[in-house]
Design an enzyme around this catalytic site. Structure first.
Site, short mmCIF file in Angstrom:
data_model
loop_
_atom_site.label_atom_id
_atom_site.label_comp_id
_atom_site.label_asym_id
_atom_site.label_seq_id
_atom_site.Cartn_x
_atom_site.Cartn_y
_atom_site.Cartn_z
N HIS A 75 -0.48 16.54 180.06
CA HIS A 75 -0.82 17.42 181.19
C HIS A 75 0.12 17.24 182.40
N SER A 98 2.89 20.75 179.42
CA SER A 98 1.68 20.34 179.62
C SER A 98 0.83 20.42 178.12
N SER A 103 -4.57 22.43 182.55
CA SER A 103 -4.33 21.08 183.19
C SER A 103 -3.05 21.00 184.30
N ASP A 157 0.40 13.65 173.87
CA ASP A 157 -1.17 13.51 174.49
C ASP A 157 -1.81 14.58 173.67
N GLU A 220 -0.68 9.24 173.66
CA GLU A 220 -1.38 8.75 174.82
C GLU A 220 -3.01 8.75 174.46
N ASN A 245 -2.91 4.64 173.43
CA ASN A 245 -4.06 4.78 173.93
C ASN A 245 -5.01 3.46 173.55
N LYS A 250 -4.64 0.57 178.67
CA LYS A 250 -4.85 2.31 179.03
C LYS A 250 -6.38 2.76 178.63
N ASP A 254 -8.00 3.98 181.89
CA ASP A 254 -8.18 5.51 181.90
C ASP A 254 -9.22 6.29 181.48
N ASN A 255 -9.63 5.83 180.33
CA ASN A 255 -10.70 6.57 179.38
C ASN A 255 -11.85 6.17 180.21
N CYS A 259 -12.47 8.57 183.73
CA CYS A 259 -13.36 9.62 183.90
C CYS A 259 -14.62 9.20 184.72
N HIS A 365 -10.58 15.63 174.40
CA HIS A 365 -9.30 16.45 174.40
C HIS A 365 -9.37 17.84 174.24
N HIS A 429 -7.48 12.02 186.52
CA HIS A 429 -7.72 10.92 187.05
C HIS A 429 -7.02 10.52 188.04
N SER A 437 -1.63 3.49 182.32
CA SER A 437 -1.48 4.45 181.28
C SER A 437 -0.13 4.66 181.13
N GLN A 441 3.05 3.91 178.54
CA GLN A 441 3.95 4.95 177.86
C GLN A 441 5.41 4.64 177.84
P1 NAD Z 1 -14.30 7.14 171.34
O1 NAD Z 1 -13.97 6.92 169.91
O2 NAD Z 1 -14.09 5.53 172.27
O3 NAD Z 1 -15.74 7.50 171.84
C1 NAD Z 1 -16.16 8.90 171.12
C2 NAD Z 1 -17.63 8.40 170.67
O4 NAD Z 1 -18.38 9.54 170.62
C3 NAD Z 1 -17.75 7.45 169.72
O5 NAD Z 1 -18.64 6.07 170.20
C4 NAD Z 1 -18.63 8.20 168.54
O6 NAD Z 1 -19.56 7.38 167.75
C5 NAD Z 1 -19.25 9.31 169.36
N1 NAD Z 1 -19.48 10.46 168.53
C6 NAD Z 1 -18.79 11.06 167.66
N2 NAD Z 1 -19.37 12.30 167.15
C7 NAD Z 1 -20.42 12.32 167.73
C8 NAD Z 1 -21.58 12.94 167.84
N3 NAD Z 1 -21.65 14.07 166.77
N4 NAD Z 1 -22.69 13.00 168.58
C9 NAD Z 1 -22.66 11.85 169.46
N5 NAD Z 1 -21.86 11.19 169.42
C10 NAD Z 1 -20.67 11.33 168.55
O7 NAD Z 1 -13.40 8.06 172.05
P2 NAD Z 1 -12.80 8.17 173.62
O8 NAD Z 1 -11.84 7.13 173.99
O9 NAD Z 1 -14.42 7.98 174.45
O10 NAD Z 1 -12.31 9.44 173.87
C11 NAD Z 1 -13.27 10.46 173.43
C12 NAD Z 1 -12.37 11.86 173.73
O11 NAD Z 1 -12.01 12.14 175.11
C13 NAD Z 1 -11.05 11.88 172.89
O12 NAD Z 1 -10.96 13.41 172.78
C14 NAD Z 1 -9.84 11.54 173.74
O13 NAD Z 1 -8.65 12.14 173.53
C15 NAD Z 1 -10.45 12.42 175.01
N6 NAD Z 1 -10.03 11.57 176.55
C16 NAD Z 1 -10.03 12.51 177.64
C17 NAD Z 1 -9.79 12.06 178.60
C18 NAD Z 1 -9.76 12.99 179.91
O14 NAD Z 1 -9.27 12.69 180.95
N7 NAD Z 1 -10.46 14.01 179.66
C19 NAD Z 1 -9.06 10.83 178.65
C20 NAD Z 1 -9.31 9.91 177.62
C21 NAD Z 1 -9.59 10.30 176.46
N1 3DD Z 2 -5.44 12.59 182.17
C1 3DD Z 2 -6.34 12.25 182.73
N2 3DD Z 2 -6.05 12.29 184.13
C2 3DD Z 2 -4.54 12.79 184.19
C3 3DD Z 2 -3.70 12.89 185.11
N3 3DD Z 2 -3.86 12.83 186.64
N4 3DD Z 2 -2.28 13.08 184.71
C4 3DD Z 2 -1.94 13.05 183.52
C5 3DD Z 2 -2.98 12.90 182.65
C6 3DD Z 2 -4.22 12.61 182.74
C7 3DD Z 2 -5.58 12.51 180.82
C8 3DD Z 2 -5.37 10.97 180.35
O1 3DD Z 2 -6.50 10.39 180.45
C9 3DD Z 2 -4.90 10.81 178.89
O2 3DD Z 2 -4.52 9.36 178.71
C10 3DD Z 2 -6.02 11.02 177.73
O3 3DD Z 2 -6.26 12.41 177.77
O4 3DD Z 2 -6.17 10.31 177.06
#
Ligand code: NAD
Ligand code: 3DD
Length: 508
Positions: A75, A98, A103, A157, A220, A245, A250, A254-255, A259, A365, A429, A437, A441
């Site tokens: 991103h 990205s 993003s 990522d 990532e 990750n 991380k 981050d996660n 969030c 993701h 974030h 994070s 990296q």
């Molecule tokens: P995780 O594996 O820790 O958590 C995912 C959870 O979803 C698990 O507990 C799993 O049991 C549950 N799950 C799976 N299928 C399901 C279903 N059908 N119904 C209900 N629950 C279900 O993963 P995470 O680290 O929490 O990451 C989740 C997603 O978020 C990933 O795609 C990751 O890449 C992404 N992510 C996004 C950001 C962001 O900033 N948007 C940051 C970090 C990770």
């Molecule tokens: N992600 C969330 N916020 C971000 C930021 N400000 N810059 C870059 C990436 C950013 C996504 C991350 O959480 C990435 O580690 C993921 O998706 O796991």
């Protein structure tokens, strides 16, 4: 790896861009205002990214990344700009895209291309609101380096850059590339198309030399790491991967806390809806789900979660959070958030049964957690109307339901078109979270650059020593006064005075 610049080459799909454009960069806004705004925010962000500041101080002179040619697919935000300029300060060359069409922060991209002093900028191919064809065009540009040498490292990522290289090499090895008509999704069709176009332009020995030059990838995020382990299991991994990750500093920061900060930020910026008192369902209670539930609870929403994992479900119960199914929530919940890393969590049928103006968004993701393809199919059949409220906010109006206003069709509001909402509708974030994070990296890239060949084609994580180092680098920001172990105490718990303080199997 030389790329023959085919004169008068055809443009890629509807991008109006030559497949090998030989552009130094491509961003949306190169105005002095965008560059100045981006640079100011990068300067402010660096102050909130002590881990990266510390790596610049420790390694800026010795240039440990000299000779590294890093293709980054992550991103393109202000925080990523600080990462990019840390990698280059440590000696790397980079080319960047990205990893999501919504993003990019255009002023961040502009400032990186301009460079810290208005010179020595870095090649960035990214802008907010890319089409899927433009997204994959950008990925190809960043993978295609001028001259005979290509990338020798990937910083990924979600794994899209790694996927393109692997698919390209696989089909060169196997011979035929599948027909575009065999694609299972719009995005898969674009990927297959770009592979066909590259072969038409460069022949069938383009990707294998590129893959052979790539010494490793640092990944990532959870979904990208899942892809890497799958390729390792299937014996398809062409180069080693470091799973960033699952550094504790991380994913458990981050996660979770990232969030926790950025989910409601995105929902508020997108809708201005009151969250307090509303019923919200978070699908998935892993790291991201825990942070997302906490984000909504901090706004005094009434949060429930759905889960498949009994351990995570039990954790939710311990927090006083109900564990229900999506179906249980349909008729009276106001906000739905998917955070599973899985697909088809919320289907078109689910959404046809939600209350009027329910808000649906994803923070996972990829965009397949919400059945966007199913909604588009309903639009094609005339059963649904898609109305843009503003960029990345759409009302989807059902024509044939009767529980909407005046007994007519109801609507739902979908944010960021089902793509990760915190980066599509907000800025992701905050810097201090991303600092941990991105310190991981940078350490991962340094490790690969120094020792990739020692890893074989495996996926590994960084050491606990490095994990604890990353944590230490961020304590001063919070005024932490850490207690020191005495030697007797260290002996008593069987650790070294200086750490590591936990066994490898410890779960934080
Ligand atoms: P995780 O594996 O820790 O958590 C995912 C959870 O979803 C698990 O507990 C799993 O049991 C549950 N799950 C799976 N299928 C399901 C279903 N059908 N119904 C209900 N629950 C279900 O993963 P995470 O680290 O929490 O990451 C989740 C997603 O978020 C990933 O795609 C990751 O890449 C992404 N992510 C996004 C950001 C962001 O900033 N948007 C940051 C970090 C990770
Ligand atoms: N992600 C969330 N916020 C971000 C930021 N400000 N810059 C870059 C990436 C950013 C996504 C991350 O959480 C990435 O580690 C993921 O998706 O796991």
């Amino acid at each position: 790896m030389s790329v023959s610049l085919v004169p008068d080459q055809p443009v890629f799909m509807d991008t109006n861009l030559p497949l090998f454009a030989n552009l130094p960069y491509k961003v949306a806004d190169e105005s002095p205002e965008a560059i100045a705004f981006g640079r100011k925010e990068i300067d402010l962000a660096l102050h909130e990214m002590p881990g990266l500041e510390a790596l610049r101080e420790e390694y800026g002179a010795s240039k440990p990344l000299a000779g590294a040619r890093i293709m980054g697919s992550l991103h393109m935000t202000i925080q990523t700009a600080v990462l990019i300029e840390t990698l280059t300060e440590l000696g790397a060359e980079v080319r960047w895209v990205s990893c999501n069409i919504f993003s990019t922060q255009d002023h961040a991209a502009a400032a990186v291309v301009a460079g810290p002093e208005g010179k020595d900028g870095q090649p960035v191919f990214a802008w907010k609101g890319e089409t899927l064809a433009e997204y994959w065009w950008c990925t190809l540009q960043a993978l295609t380096w001028p001259g005979d040498q290509g990338a020798n490292l990937i910083l990924d990522d979600g794994g899209d850059a790694t996927l393109l290289v692997h698919l390209g090499a696989q089909y060169e090895h196997e011979g035929p590339i599948p027909a575009v008509s065999t694609a299972g999704s719009e995005e898969e069709a674009v990927i297959i198309q770009i592979l066909h176009d590259v072969r038409a332009a460069q022949g069938d020995n383009f990707w294998r030399p590129m893959a052979a030059q790539i010494r490793g990838v640092s990944e990532e995020t959870t979904t990208g790491v899942h892809r890497l382990y799958k390729m390792q299991t299937e014996g398809k991994l062409l180069f080693p991967g470091i799973n960033v990750n699952d550094s504790v500093t991380k994913s458990k920061f981050d996660n979770v806390y990232g969030c926790r900060h950025s989910l409601v930020d995105a929902i508020m910026r997108a809708t201005d809806v009151l969250i307090s008192g509303k019923r919200a369902l978070v699908c998935g209670y892993g790291d991201v789900g825990k942070g997302s539930a906490a984000s909504l609870e901090a706004q005094f929403a009434k949060v429930s979660v759905s889960e498949v994992d009994p351990i995570c479900a039990l954790q939710a119960c311990m927090m006083g959070t109900d564990v229900i199914t999506v179906e249980d929530a349909l008729e009276d919940f106001d906000i739905f958030v998917t955070a599973t890393g899985n697909y088809n969590i919320i289907t078109a049928d689910h959404m046809s049964r939600m209350k009027h103006n329910a808000i649906v968004c994803n923070i996972g993701h990829f965009d397949n957690e919400i059945d966007m393809a199913g909604l588009e199919a309903m639009v094609e059949r005339g059963e649904l109307e898609k109305i843009e409220v503003k960029p990345q906010v759409h009302e989807w109006r059902f024509k044939n339901t009767t529980h909407g206003p005046n007994g007519g069709g109801h609507s739902i509001l979908i944010l960021a078109e089902g793509r990760l909402v915190n980066l599509g509708c907000a800025t992701g974030h905050p810097s201090l979270v991303m600092s941990a994070s991105f310190t991981n990296q940078t350490l991962a890239q340094m490790e690969l650059h120094a020792n990739a060949e020692s890893y074989g084609k495996t996926v590994t994580v960084l050491s606990k020593e490095l994990d604890e180092k990353v944590a230490r680098l961020h304590l001063a920001k919070f005024g932490v006064n850490l207690t020191e172990l005495s030697q007797e105490q260290a002996d008593y718990i069987d650790v070294k005075v200086e750490g590591p303080y936990k066994p490898s199997h410890y779960r934080y």
